[in-house]
Design a protein around this motif. Structure first.
Motif, PDB file in Angstrom:
ATOM      1  N   LEU A  98     137.653  83.833   2.409  1.00  0.00           N
ATOM      2  CA  LEU A  98     137.543  82.513   1.784  1.00  0.00           C
ATOM      3  C   LEU A  98     138.728  82.280   0.844  1.00  0.00           C
ATOM      4  O   LEU A  98     139.289  81.184   0.789  1.00  0.00           O
ATOM      5  CB  LEU A  98     136.223  82.401   1.027  1.00  0.00           C
ATOM      6  N   VAL A  99     139.126  83.324   0.116  1.00  0.00           N
ATOM      7  CA  VAL A  99     140.317  83.239  -0.730  1.00  0.00           C
ATOM      8  C   VAL A  99     141.544  82.940   0.132  1.00  0.00           C
ATOM      9  O   VAL A  99     142.391  82.113  -0.222  1.00  0.00           O
ATOM     10  CB  VAL A  99     140.527  84.549  -1.520  1.00  0.00           C
ATOM     11  N   MET A 100     141.618  83.572   1.292  1.00  0.00           N
ATOM     12  CA  MET A 100     142.769  83.357   2.176  1.00  0.00           C
ATOM     13  C   MET A 100     142.767  81.941   2.759  1.00  0.00           C
ATOM     14  O   MET A 100     143.829  81.342   2.944  1.00  0.00           O
ATOM     15  CB  MET A 100     142.774  84.397   3.298  1.00  0.00           C
ATOM     16  N   VAL A 101     141.583  81.419   3.054  1.00  0.00           N
ATOM     17  CA  VAL A 101     141.498  80.044   3.553  1.00  0.00           C
ATOM     18  C   VAL A 101     142.008  79.077   2.493  1.00  0.00           C
ATOM     19  O   VAL A 101     142.830  78.188   2.774  1.00  0.00           O
ATOM     20  CB  VAL A 101     140.051  79.687   3.952  1.00  0.00           C
ATOM     21  N   ILE A 102     141.537  79.244   1.260  1.00  0.00           N
ATOM     22  CA  ILE A 102     141.922  78.332   0.175  1.00  0.00           C
ATOM     23  C   ILE A 102     143.419  78.415  -0.108  1.00  0.00           C
ATOM     24  O   ILE A 102     144.111  77.397  -0.204  1.00  0.00           O
ATOM     25  CB  ILE A 102     141.110  78.645  -1.099  1.00  0.00           C
ATOM     26  N   THR A 103     143.932  79.653  -0.231  1.00  0.00           N
ATOM     27  CA  THR A 103     145.363  79.811  -0.517  1.00  0.00           C
ATOM     28  C   THR A 103     146.216  79.348   0.664  1.00  0.00           C
ATOM     29  O   THR A 103     147.304  78.798   0.480  1.00  0.00           O
ATOM     30  CB  THR A 103     145.694  81.272  -0.870  1.00  0.00           C
ATOM     31  N   GLY A 104     145.715  79.579   1.882  1.00  0.00           N
ATOM     32  CA  GLY A 104     146.446  79.128   3.064  1.00  0.00           C
ATOM     33  C   GLY A 104     146.549  77.620   3.129  1.00  0.00           C
ATOM     34  O   GLY A 104     147.618  77.074   3.437  1.00  0.00           O
ATOM     35  N   VAL A 105     145.445  76.941   2.808  1.00  0.00           N
ATOM     36  CA  VAL A 105     145.456  75.469   2.785  1.00  0.00           C
ATOM     37  C   VAL A 105     146.443  74.979   1.736  1.00  0.00           C
ATOM     38  O   VAL A 105     147.194  74.016   1.968  1.00  0.00           O
ATOM     39  CB  VAL A 105     144.039  74.925   2.513  1.00  0.00           C
ATOM     40  N   MET A 106     146.468  75.627   0.582  1.00  0.00           N
ATOM     41  CA  MET A 106     147.406  75.230  -0.473  1.00  0.00           C
ATOM     42  C   MET A 106     148.844  75.319   0.015  1.00  0.00           C
ATOM     43  O   MET A 106     149.662  74.442  -0.259  1.00  0.00           O
ATOM     44  CB  MET A 106     147.214  76.122  -1.709  1.00  0.00           C
ATOM     45  N   MET A 107     149.148  76.373   0.765  1.00  0.00           N
ATOM     46  CA  MET A 107     150.521  76.549   1.239  1.00  0.00           C
ATOM     47  C   MET A 107     150.865  75.584   2.362  1.00  0.00           C
ATOM     48  O   MET A 107     151.997  75.109   2.454  1.00  0.00           O
ATOM     49  CB  MET A 107     150.735  77.999   1.662  1.00  0.00           C
ATOM     50  N   TYR A 108     149.907  75.306   3.220  1.00  0.00           N
ATOM     51  CA  TYR A 108     150.154  74.340   4.292  1.00  0.00           C
ATOM     52  C   TYR A 108     150.361  72.933   3.726  1.00  0.00           C
ATOM     53  O   TYR A 108     151.118  72.142   4.269  1.00  0.00           O
ATOM     54  CB  TYR A 108     148.993  74.336   5.289  1.00  0.00           C
ATOM     55  N   LEU A 109     149.674  72.645   2.624  1.00  0.00           N
ATOM     56  CA  LEU A 109     149.786  71.321   2.007  1.00  0.00           C
ATOM     57  C   LEU A 109     150.660  71.403   0.765  1.00  0.00           C
ATOM     58  O   LEU A 109     150.318  70.870  -0.288  1.00  0.00           O
ATOM     59  CB  LEU A 109     148.384  70.798   1.646  1.00  0.00           C
ATOM     60  N   LEU A 110     151.794  72.076   0.890  1.00  0.00           N
ATOM     61  CA  LEU A 110     152.612  72.377  -0.297  1.00  0.00           C
ATOM     62  C   LEU A 110     153.138  71.130  -1.002  1.00  0.00           C
ATOM     63  O   LEU A 110     153.472  71.181  -2.182  1.00  0.00           O
ATOM     64  CB  LEU A 110     153.766  73.300   0.077  1.00  0.00           C
ATOM     65  N   ASP A 111     153.216  70.001  -0.280  1.00  0.00           N
ATOM     66  CA  ASP A 111     153.693  68.769  -0.916  1.00  0.00           C
ATOM     67  C   ASP A 111     152.552  67.908  -1.461  1.00  0.00           C
ATOM     68  O   ASP A 111     152.783  66.843  -2.034  1.00  0.00           O
ATOM     69  CB  ASP A 111     154.510  67.938   0.089  1.00  0.00           C
ATOM     70  N   PHE A 112     151.318  68.366  -1.278  1.00  0.00           N
ATOM     71  CA  PHE A 112     150.152  67.615  -1.748  1.00  0.00           C
ATOM     72  C   PHE A 112     150.083  67.660  -3.279  1.00  0.00           C
ATOM     73  O   PHE A 112     150.407  68.674  -3.897  1.00  0.00           O
ATOM     74  CB  PHE A 112     148.885  68.219  -1.142  1.00  0.00           C
ATOM     75  N   ASP A 113     149.656  66.578  -3.882  1.00  0.00           N
ATOM     76  CA  ASP A 113     149.577  66.509  -5.344  1.00  0.00           C
ATOM     77  C   ASP A 113     148.480  67.433  -5.859  1.00  0.00           C
ATOM     78  O   ASP A 113     147.309  67.281  -5.519  1.00  0.00           O
ATOM     79  CB  ASP A 113     149.288  65.062  -5.768  1.00  0.00           C
ATOM     80  N   MET A 114     148.868  68.429  -6.651  1.00  0.00           N
ATOM     81  CA  MET A 114     147.908  69.389  -7.199  1.00  0.00           C
ATOM     82  C   MET A 114     147.795  69.242  -8.709  1.00  0.00           C
ATOM     83  O   MET A 114     147.610  70.219  -9.432  1.00  0.00           O
ATOM     84  CB  MET A 114     148.332  70.820  -6.844  1.00  0.00           C
ATOM     85  N   SER A 115     147.911  68.020  -9.195  1.00  0.00           N
ATOM     86  CA  SER A 115     147.925  67.795 -10.635  1.00  0.00           C
ATOM     87  C   SER A 115     146.653  68.293 -11.317  1.00  0.00           C
ATOM     88  O   SER A 115     146.696  68.773 -12.451  1.00  0.00           O
ATOM     89  CB  SER A 115     148.128  66.299 -10.929  1.00  0.00           C
ATOM     90  N   MET A 116     145.507  68.219 -10.616  1.00  0.00           N
ATOM     91  CA  MET A 116     144.254  68.687 -11.216  1.00  0.00           C
ATOM     92  C   MET A 116     144.312  70.198 -11.445  1.00  0.00           C
ATOM     93  O   MET A 116     143.944  70.690 -12.529  1.00  0.00           O
ATOM     94  CB  MET A 116     143.061  68.342 -10.317  1.00  0.00           C
ATOM     95  N   LEU A 117     144.789  70.939 -10.436  1.00  0.00           N
ATOM     96  CA  LEU A 117     144.918  72.388 -10.588  1.00  0.00           C
ATOM     97  C   LEU A 117     145.978  72.738 -11.618  1.00  0.00           C
ATOM     98  O   LEU A 117     145.836  73.705 -12.363  1.00  0.00           O
ATOM     99  CB  LEU A 117     145.268  73.029  -9.236  1.00  0.00           C
ATOM    100  N   VAL A 118     147.033  71.961 -11.675  1.00  0.00           N
ATOM    101  CA  VAL A 118     148.082  72.176 -12.674  1.00  0.00           C
ATOM    102  C   VAL A 118     147.499  72.055 -14.073  1.00  0.00           C
ATOM    103  O   VAL A 118     147.768  72.870 -14.959  1.00  0.00           O
ATOM    104  CB  VAL A 118     149.240  71.164 -12.472  1.00  0.00           C
ATOM    105  N   SER A 119     146.652  71.037 -14.277  1.00  0.00           N
ATOM    106  CA  SER A 119     146.025  70.828 -15.589  1.00  0.00           C
ATOM    107  C   SER A 119     145.061  71.957 -15.928  1.00  0.00           C
ATOM    108  O   SER A 119     144.999  72.421 -17.067  1.00  0.00           O
ATOM    109  CB  SER A 119     145.275  69.492 -15.594  1.00  0.00           C
TER     110      SER A 119
END
Length: 299
Positions: free
Chosen positions: A205-226
């Protein structure tokens, strides 16, 4: 025999050292991450990510790919598989739902893991269309796995909770270092299967989440940044680090799971196909589970 075993265990480290010294795949400054970011802007997690990516990740994966199968080959040649009769009484241990969920996860893993290895060794394969195809298949087959990982967790989490049998099992390594058929303290799942369960569910599950983050590397992650206080590029670096580190455990235990179900115990793989195990196999390899079934009058 001990000297041969020691030499075999050192083999993956020796191979990794030779590759690290002679192969330009992970030479200083030559790795380019499959998702498109590398050494630029080495601030925050940049130096750590660059160090791990350039010098450690690939050799460790190589050591696992070479070392784990080598150890199991030695086991097969020296100890050999455990064989149980397949014409006797059978015990139903897995429902149709269990089997369908497991098979979807298994098929997904059979594609995800080899394609992930190709991505790790992308430079060795020359990049291009083949590595890109593997990247696409890797992402595609993550979808069915992501759909079944939560149901798989809840359907087996009760049997996967550690107990005192697991300590006894670990002390004798599940009886796999002996050809004798002595009852082994284990419930429906033994300690090894429980380790695989936790890595295959929560770890994956950790790999799925991190993998999605990398595939969507240009997606706005401002919530996670905060929430984290990390920059978006550091979030991606952290995702890549976690993806690789958890990947070490997933790969090693996946190889172990395949060996145990396909080779170490003859015919064991059929239990997840038709849902039944041989009574003697349950009585010997899962003695605590067998006792509970006897108390309930189910055997």
């Amino acid at each position: 025999m001990k000297h041969r075993l020691g030499a075999l265990l050192l083999l993956p480290l020796m191979v990794s050292a030779v590759f690290a010294a002679e192969n330009p795949i992970w030479g200083e400054g030559r790795i380019t991450n499959i998702f498109g970011y590398g050494k630029e802007g080495s601030t925050g997690l940049g130096p750590l990510f660059t160090l791990l990516q350039n010098q450690y990740f690939v050799p460790i994966f190589l050591a696992i790919i070479v070392g784990v199968p080598a150890v199991f080959l030695l086991h097969y040649l020296v100890i050999g598989p455990k064989v149980f009769p397949h014409g006797g009484k059978k015990i139903k241990v897995f429902s149709l739902f269990n089997r369908v969920i497991h098979q979807i996860a298994a098929i997904s893993f059979i594609v995800i893991i080899p394609t992930g290895i190709v991505m790790v060794f992308g430079s060795f394969f020359g990049g291009g269309w083949f590595v890109t195809l593997c990247k696409d298949l890797h992402g595609l087959f993550t979808i069915p796995f992501a759909l079944v990982v939560i149901p798989m967790f809840f359907m087996w989490v009760k049997e996967a909770i550690p107990n005192t049998d697991d300590i006894k099992w670990m002390m004798i390594l599940g009886g796999y270092l002996s050809k004798e058929k002595k009852p082994i303290p284990a419930g429906k799942f033994n300690a090894g299967q429980k380790m695989w369960f936790w890595i295959a569910t929560l770890g994956s599950l950790v790999m799925v989440i991190t993998g999605v983050m990398m595939y969507l590397l240009d997606f706005d992650m401002s919530m996670l940044v905060s929430l984290t206080g990390l920059s978006q590029i550091d979030l991606l670096r952290l995702a890549a680090i976690l993806h690789n580190v958890v990947g070490f455990a997933v790969l090693a235990l996946f190889i172990t799971h395949v060996y145990m179900s396909m080779f170490a115990i003859k015919g064991a793989v059929h239990s997840i196909i038709d849902g039944h195990m041989e009574e003697e196999e349950v009585r010997i390899l899962h003695s605590s589970y067998y006792k509970k079934l006897k108390e309930k009058g189910e055997v």
